[in-house]
Scaffold this motif. Sequence first.
Motif, PDB file in Angstrom:
ATOM      1  N   SER A 261     -59.496  79.541  63.347  1.00  0.00           N
ATOM      2  CA  SER A 261     -58.761  79.328  64.604  1.00  0.00           C
ATOM      3  C   SER A 261     -58.002  80.580  65.026  1.00  0.00           C
ATOM      4  N   ASN A 263     -56.270  83.396  66.840  1.00  0.00           N
ATOM      5  CA  ASN A 263     -55.751  83.579  68.193  1.00  0.00           C
ATOM      6  C   ASN A 263     -55.759  82.292  69.019  1.00  0.00           C
ATOM      7  N   GLU A 264     -55.728  81.148  68.349  1.00  0.00           N
ATOM      8  CA  GLU A 264     -55.651  79.854  69.027  1.00  0.00           C
ATOM      9  C   GLU A 264     -54.225  79.627  69.525  1.00  0.00           C
ATOM     10  N   GLU A 272     -48.273  83.958  71.048  1.00  0.00           N
ATOM     11  CA  GLU A 272     -49.669  83.810  71.440  1.00  0.00           C
ATOM     12  C   GLU A 272     -50.405  85.147  71.520  1.00  0.00           C
ATOM     13  N   GLN A 324     -58.351  68.549  66.076  1.00  0.00           N
ATOM     14  CA  GLN A 324     -57.661  69.829  66.155  1.00  0.00           C
ATOM     15  C   GLN A 324     -57.203  70.299  64.771  1.00  0.00           C
ATOM     16  N   HIS A 330     -63.452  73.682  64.423  1.00  0.00           N
ATOM     17  CA  HIS A 330     -63.135  75.029  64.912  1.00  0.00           C
ATOM     18  C   HIS A 330     -64.254  76.025  64.599  1.00  0.00           C
TER      19      HIS A 330
END
Length: 411
Positions: A261, A263-264, A272, A324, A330
Amino acid sequence: MLILSLFWAWLAWNCYHPWRGKPEIFGVVSFIFGLLVGELPLHIIVIEFLITIGLIAGGGLYGLLDASAVLIAGASWLALAQFYSQADGARTEVLGAARQILGEDFIDAIPPERRRDIPARPELSELINPFAFKVPGVRRVRNVTYHEQDGRPLKLDIFHQENLPPNAPVLLQIHGGAWVIGNKDQQALPLMGQLASRGWVCVTVQYRLSPGATFPDHIIDCKRALVWVKQHIADYGGDPNFIITTGGSAGGHLSALLALSANEPAFQPGFEAEDTRVQGAVPFYGIYDFTNSLSQRRHKGLEELVGKRVLKCMLSEEPERWQQASPLFHVSDQAPTMLLIHGDGDTLAPVEESHALYKALREIRGVRVGFAELPHAQHAFELWYSRRSLQVIYALEYFLTALHQEHLDQQ
């Protein structure tokens, strides 16, 4: 003596035939005894033998029943000795998984001076004292704060060679404990000690635990730790451009999720823009699909734990949150190199979890993945030094050294 010998026989039987059915508590009991006896079989044989000799010397044995008991005990010792001898197969399995990723001749690509440093077999001193985790020449920097959350400092430990060689490869270790227990101080010490003694910088991470924490708090903390490592690990000799993540059980889940995941935004609130990619992952015996979409798990114990204490919602209520939280959902062509390790004797996290993730990754063109399925290995088999854990560590050192050499050659 007969009752004692029958218990010893069950201990040996349990190593080969761990409990997988219901009630689930039997699986936990099978795990506890399977881990202890399966990873310390020679120690168990010695203890049982001394008890038997003591009973004989004290005149506590007589008659046909006691003679039968001694024969049963002897048979269990032979079974444990055979189990011990099979542990070397773990090295073959891990090297086979490495070859799936790097090719049949990947060991030849390792410079000879680095290849010679990797032990050919476990040292007797490590096998005799399986809890002697202190490694000469390795320094442990404890309790470095990487982030404060709601006034609580989150910390990590760093293992490195005392002379701090520059641009060393980095291992990021995430502990297990079903997301509700565990700490950074007690897991993967043999692996980190071995790699740190060979010039790696190893970092073991604390994260918030449930039920106080609610997912995705756990993975957010791990990503914050990764960002700290990228910004500061050069001060300890590490190369921020080559980081491998690993962990067992819940740590296997989190290390796989961290790798898949990258840079999710949902897992990086407030940071971010930070790059959370890693160059590889080696998850041990993790849970990779909370939704159990392929019926990997035969019982509902994990769903109860995850729903009530970790995600704090049930699958039927918020299936998208369960997806998730699952590394399986992912999987993409952006996945880094991954080598999965799982024992087929695992009674807590079934090996089918790794089967599912491995298959999903294999189906994506360009993704490099290998899978080592270790015969008879229980959950948490590498917590201390054993013949199996050391063979896995040495094989992993070949793989990780070759992966790092590949990275250097591409610069």
